[in-house]
Motif scaffolding. Structure first.
Motif, short mmCIF file in Angstrom:
data_model
loop_
_atom_site.label_atom_id
_atom_site.label_comp_id
_atom_site.label_asym_id
_atom_site.label_seq_id
_atom_site.Cartn_x
_atom_site.Cartn_y
_atom_site.Cartn_z
N LEU A 56 0.83 -1.22 0.00
CA LEU A 56 0.00 0.00 0.00
C LEU A 56 0.86 1.26 0.00
N GLY A 57 1.99 1.21 0.68
CA GLY A 57 2.90 2.37 0.69
C GLY A 57 3.39 2.70 -0.71
N ALA A 58 3.75 1.66 -1.48
CA ALA A 58 4.21 1.89 -2.86
C ALA A 58 3.09 2.44 -3.73
N ILE A 59 1.87 1.93 -3.52
CA ILE A 59 0.73 2.39 -4.33
C ILE A 59 0.36 3.83 -3.99
N ILE A 60 0.40 4.17 -2.71
CA ILE A 60 -0.01 5.52 -2.28
C ILE A 60 0.94 6.60 -2.79
N VAL A 61 2.24 6.32 -2.81
CA VAL A 61 3.18 7.35 -3.26
C VAL A 61 3.33 7.39 -4.78
N ARG A 62 2.70 6.44 -5.50
CA ARG A 62 2.84 6.39 -6.96
C ARG A 62 2.41 7.69 -7.64
N PRO A 63 1.26 8.29 -7.26
CA PRO A 63 0.90 9.56 -7.91
C PRO A 63 1.94 10.66 -7.70
N ILE A 64 2.58 10.68 -6.53
CA ILE A 64 3.61 11.69 -6.27
C ILE A 64 4.81 11.45 -7.18
N VAL A 65 5.19 10.17 -7.33
CA VAL A 65 6.31 9.81 -8.20
C VAL A 65 6.03 10.23 -9.64
N LEU A 66 4.81 9.94 -10.12
CA LEU A 66 4.46 10.29 -11.49
C LEU A 66 4.37 11.80 -11.69
N LYS A 67 3.85 12.50 -10.70
CA LYS A 67 3.71 13.95 -10.81
C LYS A 67 5.08 14.64 -10.84
N GLU A 68 5.97 14.21 -9.96
CA GLU A 68 7.29 14.84 -9.86
C GLU A 68 8.29 14.29 -10.88
N ARG A 69 7.92 13.16 -11.53
CA ARG A 69 8.79 12.51 -12.50
C ARG A 69 10.15 12.15 -11.92
N ARG A 70 10.11 11.61 -10.69
CA ARG A 70 11.33 11.15 -10.02
C ARG A 70 11.02 9.86 -9.27
N PRO A 71 11.91 8.88 -9.30
CA PRO A 71 11.67 7.67 -8.51
C PRO A 71 11.61 7.96 -7.01
N ASN A 72 12.38 8.96 -6.57
CA ASN A 72 12.35 9.38 -5.18
C ASN A 72 12.13 10.89 -5.16
N PRO A 73 10.84 11.32 -5.20
CA PRO A 73 10.57 12.76 -5.32
C PRO A 73 10.84 13.56 -4.06
N GLY A 74 10.95 12.89 -2.92
CA GLY A 74 11.18 13.59 -1.67
C GLY A 74 9.96 14.37 -1.22
N GLY A 75 10.12 15.13 -0.16
CA GLY A 75 9.02 15.94 0.36
C GLY A 75 8.33 15.26 1.54
N VAL A 76 7.54 16.07 2.24
CA VAL A 76 6.87 15.60 3.46
C VAL A 76 5.84 14.52 3.15
N LEU A 77 5.01 14.75 2.14
CA LEU A 77 3.96 13.77 1.82
C LEU A 77 4.54 12.43 1.44
N TYR A 78 5.64 12.44 0.70
CA TYR A 78 6.28 11.21 0.26
C TYR A 78 6.76 10.37 1.45
N VAL A 79 7.08 11.04 2.56
CA VAL A 79 7.56 10.34 3.75
C VAL A 79 6.40 10.00 4.68
N VAL A 80 5.52 10.99 4.91
CA VAL A 80 4.47 10.83 5.94
C VAL A 80 3.38 9.86 5.52
N LEU A 81 2.93 9.95 4.27
CA LEU A 81 1.81 9.10 3.83
C LEU A 81 2.09 7.60 4.03
N PRO A 82 3.19 7.07 3.50
CA PRO A 82 3.42 5.63 3.70
C PRO A 82 3.65 5.27 5.17
N PHE A 83 4.24 6.20 5.93
CA PHE A 83 4.49 5.92 7.35
C PHE A 83 3.17 5.79 8.11
#
Length: 198
Positions: free
Chosen positions: A64-91
């Protein structure tokens, strides 16, 4: 996003596989800690059931963590886009999913809480170690670094490659001359045999 941009990013299946790989390591670490702690912390269920609850918790939370951050990855066009949401959501999702999955398996609030604490502590340690809030390189930057590395490697090994090619040419030439000499010797032998038979 363009199709070629999407092709440079890891697919969702690859992202899930990577999460599951790290989740396996974290799960084994949590299991070891749980086994050590079980000598002074009483569990409401057998340790085997607790281990199953922990494994299911990690499996679901990592997927679920990988699925939840997928839109952020696609939006930022980076495998590791960084940012608070990228860390907090999967946690946060890992905490909620861990508790729900552990409670579904053990039917014990104490054991579910213990699983959740273990998962949260291990995930927090991973976050502090790898610092995922810092944006990683974009696919273009990674491709540029790879091309730079390839060019540097080509320059570095140019003399070795030239030497290998020179030796290969010499070996081919020697083999050719040896074969020509053998063929000529056979031809002369046949000619002499034919002359002797006359």
């Amino acid at each position: 996003m363009r199709d070629d941009d999407a092709a440079l990013l890891p697919r969702l299946g690859d992202a899930i596989a990577g999460q599951l790989a790290t989740g396996t390591v974290k799960g084994l670490a949590c299991l070891l800690v749980a086994w050590i702690c079980s000598s002074w912390i009483a569990l409401d269920t057998a340790f085997g059931t607790f281990a199953i609850a922990l494994a299911i918790s990690y499996l679901l939370s990592e997927i679920l963590g990988a699925i939840i951050v997928r839109p952020i990855v696609l939006k930022e066009r980076r495998p590791n886009p960084g940012g608070v949401l990228y860390v907090v959501l999967p946690f946060v999702v890992s905490i909620m999913v861990s508790f729900a999955a552990a409670y579904a398996v053990t039917s014990s609030l104490r054991d579910s809480s213990f699983v959740t604490v273990l998962v949260a502590a291990c995930n927090a340690a991973e976050i502090l170690w790898i610092k995922p809030w810092v944006p990683g390189p974009s696919p273009e930057e990674m491709a540029a670094k790879f091309n730079e590395f390839k060019a540097m490697t080509k320059d570095h090994f140019a003399d070795d490659v030239a030497d290998i090619k020179r030796r290969a040419r010499e070996r081919t030439r020697e083999q050719y001359y040896a074969k020509t000499a053998r063929d000529e010797a056979k031809r002369l032998k046949k000619q002499k045999r034919a002359e002797d038979q006359r």
